[in-house]
Design an enzyme around this catalytic site. Sequence first.
Site, short mmCIF file in Angstrom:
data_model
loop_
_atom_site.label_atom_id
_atom_site.label_comp_id
_atom_site.label_asym_id
_atom_site.label_seq_id
_atom_site.Cartn_x
_atom_site.Cartn_y
_atom_site.Cartn_z
N GLU A 122 0.82 -1.21 0.00
CA GLU A 122 0.00 0.00 0.00
C GLU A 122 0.86 1.26 0.00
O GLU A 122 1.93 1.30 0.60
CB GLU A 122 -0.94 -0.02 1.21
CG GLU A 122 -1.94 -1.16 1.09
CD GLU A 122 -2.99 -1.18 2.17
OE1 GLU A 122 -4.08 -1.68 1.89
OE2 GLU A 122 -2.73 -0.72 3.29
N CYS A 135 3.54 8.54 1.23
CA CYS A 135 4.06 7.60 2.21
C CYS A 135 4.24 6.25 1.51
O CYS A 135 3.26 5.66 1.04
CB CYS A 135 3.06 7.49 3.37
SG CYS A 135 3.53 6.27 4.60
N CYS A 142 6.58 -6.99 7.32
CA CYS A 142 7.65 -6.48 8.18
C CYS A 142 8.09 -7.60 9.12
O CYS A 142 7.28 -8.45 9.48
CB CYS A 142 7.12 -5.30 8.99
SG CYS A 142 8.41 -4.36 9.85
N CYS A 146 6.32 -5.01 15.89
CA CYS A 146 5.95 -3.99 16.88
C CYS A 146 4.49 -4.24 17.30
O CYS A 146 3.62 -4.46 16.45
CB CYS A 146 6.11 -2.58 16.30
SG CYS A 146 7.82 -2.23 15.84
N CYS A 149 1.36 -2.15 15.76
CA CYS A 149 1.33 -1.91 14.31
C CYS A 149 0.66 -3.07 13.59
O CYS A 149 1.05 -4.23 13.78
CB CYS A 149 2.76 -1.73 13.80
SG CYS A 149 2.82 -1.44 12.02
N SER A 245 11.29 5.90 15.27
CA SER A 245 10.09 5.50 16.02
C SER A 245 10.49 5.16 17.44
O SER A 245 10.92 4.04 17.72
CB SER A 245 9.43 4.30 15.33
OG SER A 245 8.98 4.69 14.05
N LEU A 246 10.34 6.12 18.34
CA LEU A 246 10.86 5.95 19.69
C LEU A 246 9.83 5.28 20.60
O LEU A 246 10.06 4.21 21.15
CB LEU A 246 11.28 7.32 20.24
CG LEU A 246 12.21 7.29 21.44
CD1 LEU A 246 13.56 6.70 21.07
CD2 LEU A 246 12.38 8.69 22.02
N CYS A 364 -1.36 5.83 9.78
CA CYS A 364 -0.13 5.13 10.24
C CYS A 364 -0.49 3.82 10.91
O CYS A 364 -1.38 3.77 11.75
CB CYS A 364 0.58 5.95 11.31
SG CYS A 364 1.08 7.55 10.80
#
Length: 386
Positions: A122, A135, A142, A146, A149, A245-246, A364
């Site tokens: 996407e 984006c 992935c 995480c 996500c 990405s903290l 996101c």
Amino acid sequence: MNSALAHANSFRDENPRAASLGAPEEERAGLPAVNLLDLDRDGLTRFFTGLGEKPFRASQVLKWIHQQGVVDFDAMSNLSKALRRRLSECGEIALPTIVLEQRSVDGTHKWLLQLACGNRIETVFIPEEGRGTLCISSQVGCTLNCSFCSTARQGFNRNLSVAEIIGQLWMAKQALGEKTQITNVVLMGMGEPLLNFDNVVAAMNLMMDDVAYGLSKRRVTLSTAGIVPAIDRLARVSDVSLAVSLHATDDAVRNDLVPINRKYPLDALLQACKRYVDGARRKVTFEYVMLDGINDSPAQAKALARLLSGVPSKVNLIPFNPFPGAPYRCSSTIAIDRFQEILQRAGLVATRRKTRGDDIDAACGQLVGRVDTRTRRHKTNAVHPS
Ligand code: SAH
């Protein structure tokens, strides 16, 4: 050697057709065509010199493909007929195909793209006053897992090729037309860009090349969950803006949210960020997803300000976007306001990301595509089958 050159070399090593371009016609027969979208300027220059052509052919062809949107060799009128024929014999320009285009009530576009292997990724375009941000995805799925996500739930299939990464920009530019400018590109779609290093760097080279998309380094942003050695490697070959990405201020919480933190803990990550901005680069943007009761307390805001005090930085607070089965809730508006205020009072630039495109699952962490996973995760965790 810069990474684009390294890429071009490895490209030739891995692609017998490219390596044999100087060879007689009959020796080349049967080899797969070289996808010219896989090559940045250095790679394409090597391709043409391999054909016995002048290096400037690379700029000519890049302009045709990326500026004019021309993918038919016959239409490239400043190339000789013989060269056009040669290109159609040994090269191709192969793009992902659009399966679905959706438009949100807020003007956000989302495209579902089909790759040759059957997987789908996407890409999202977010129009704002005075700018338009694309984006893009860097991997099919992935590996990082995480916990907040939804891409993580899909598992992982493979890295995207340069053609598949830059093809997202090519496609969006064509689909949006002349009136809508893509002013910024962020590698914040599906995947971890630093785990697909060479392809991502070559694609970013094309984004910033004046004969392709000509974006300034400030307008190309790579977002990473924090692959420390790759941040240092990136510093050596590229000048793009870095986002990290903290999402947490201590290792215990971050280990839960971003499991790669077990390998590269906060201290090592922040040191790498400092090294990245050392010299001419600007601030690092730290992304912080706001999760109710997990990372959104005033004490955590103060800890974040302390943690970032030595790093030239700005903070982008991201309201959590829920997805089916998500184990979190978004922080309340009051909690986000309070968090932002504490950071600002401590002298940090802290902005709040407006959620865009959530009605079409384009926000996101909502990007899922279709991943024929090679990991076992999705068998128990699959969401959004499509
Ligand atoms: N792997 C890269 C890029 C992909 S994620 C990275 O980790 O940075 C892009 C951004 O979206 C990251 O900041 C990520 O933390 C954030 N994100 C992921 N899931 C989200 C969700 N459900 N809600 C809000 N932001 C999310």
